[in-house]
Structure formats: C-alpha cells, structure tokens
Design a protein around this motif. Sequence first.
Motif, mmCIF file in Angstrom:
data_model
loop_
_atom_site.group_PDB
_atom_site.id
_atom_site.type_symbol
_atom_site.label_atom_id
_atom_site.label_comp_id
_atom_site.label_asym_id
_atom_site.label_seq_id
_atom_site.Cartn_x
_atom_site.Cartn_y
_atom_site.Cartn_z
ATOM 1 N N PRO A 12 0.839 -1.299 -0.117
ATOM 2 C CA PRO A 12 0.004 -0.014 -0.035
ATOM 3 C C PRO A 12 0.916 1.448 -0.112
ATOM 4 N N MET A 13 0.581 2.257 -0.573
ATOM 5 C CA MET A 13 1.069 3.559 -0.502
ATOM 6 C C MET A 13 1.197 4.051 0.796
ATOM 7 N N ALA A 54 -6.571 6.344 -6.600
ATOM 8 C CA ALA A 54 -6.180 7.535 -6.308
ATOM 9 C C ALA A 54 -5.656 8.198 -7.592
ATOM 10 N N ASP A 87 -3.197 2.775 -7.130
ATOM 11 C CA ASP A 87 -2.679 3.626 -6.048
ATOM 12 C C ASP A 87 -2.069 5.008 -6.422
#
Length: 151
Positions: free
Chosen positions: A23-24, A67, A97
Amino acid sequence: MSLVHATGSTQTPGYRPALRFAPMREAPTTGSPPADLFKLMESRSAALRELASFAALRENWDGNGAACPIHESLQSAASFLELLSKARDWQPSLHADGRAVLELDEPSAYVEIVFGPKRQISVYVQRIGEPGRARLAEFNGRALPYLISTI
C-alpha cells in the motif's frame, strides 16, 4: 489490482503473474501536474506521451476509487524511459494507488517496474521456464540501476 492501458495487452493467457503491491505510504499528489510532464506530451516516443497523459487523470479515474496519479512517480518513469538506450516496447500503465508502472512483454520474459515514492522502484522479472523474481532498487533519475542491465 487495477492498471490502465491505452493499448491492448499481448499477454499470453495464464503467463502474467499475479502481483501484490504494498500500500502507498504517502498521500498522492493533488493539484496541477508539473509543466515538465506536459512537455513530454510533445515527445516523439509514444510511451512517453502515454505516460504524460496520465498526469491529467483525477481521483477515481477508473470508476473504482483509484487514487490520482503521483506526479513524482510519473516523472521517475519518464526519466527512466529517456535513459534507456535499447529500443524495447515498454508499455506505461498506472496502478490504482497512483504509482506509474512500466511493463515489457517479450517472448522470453515479462518485466514490470513500479515507481514508488522517494526514488524507490520495484522490479519484477518472469522469464519463461523460471520462477519470477522481485527486487527493490533506488532510481535517482540520472542513471539506470545496475539491476536493469540484467534484464
């Protein structure tokens, strides 16, 4: 996983590995893209033009809550493409993301490079008949990491 492509994929059915991305850790960049990304739109390279076009996408560009693109990641991917001396058919894409992705699908191998924050890249290589390998490297935007010369 959600990736966007402007052109169709030539992947052999069942050959493409299932990848999991971390994940970012940083919030995606919002606001107007840097002017140098728009300059890439004028590039003769179709891959650079496509990569630059991602800068105009906004949050939820895929209709599934993606995103907005991370401009630092797009710029790193563009710098990477500009440094390559071999004429290979790198296909830019965008992860959900916001990270830029470059993919190379050749008869003998599939390569995926994900451009993360703080000059970090993730390189995945899957050669025919061999297990896939993933490695992390640092990319400063001025010189290709040694790892790339082994592809």
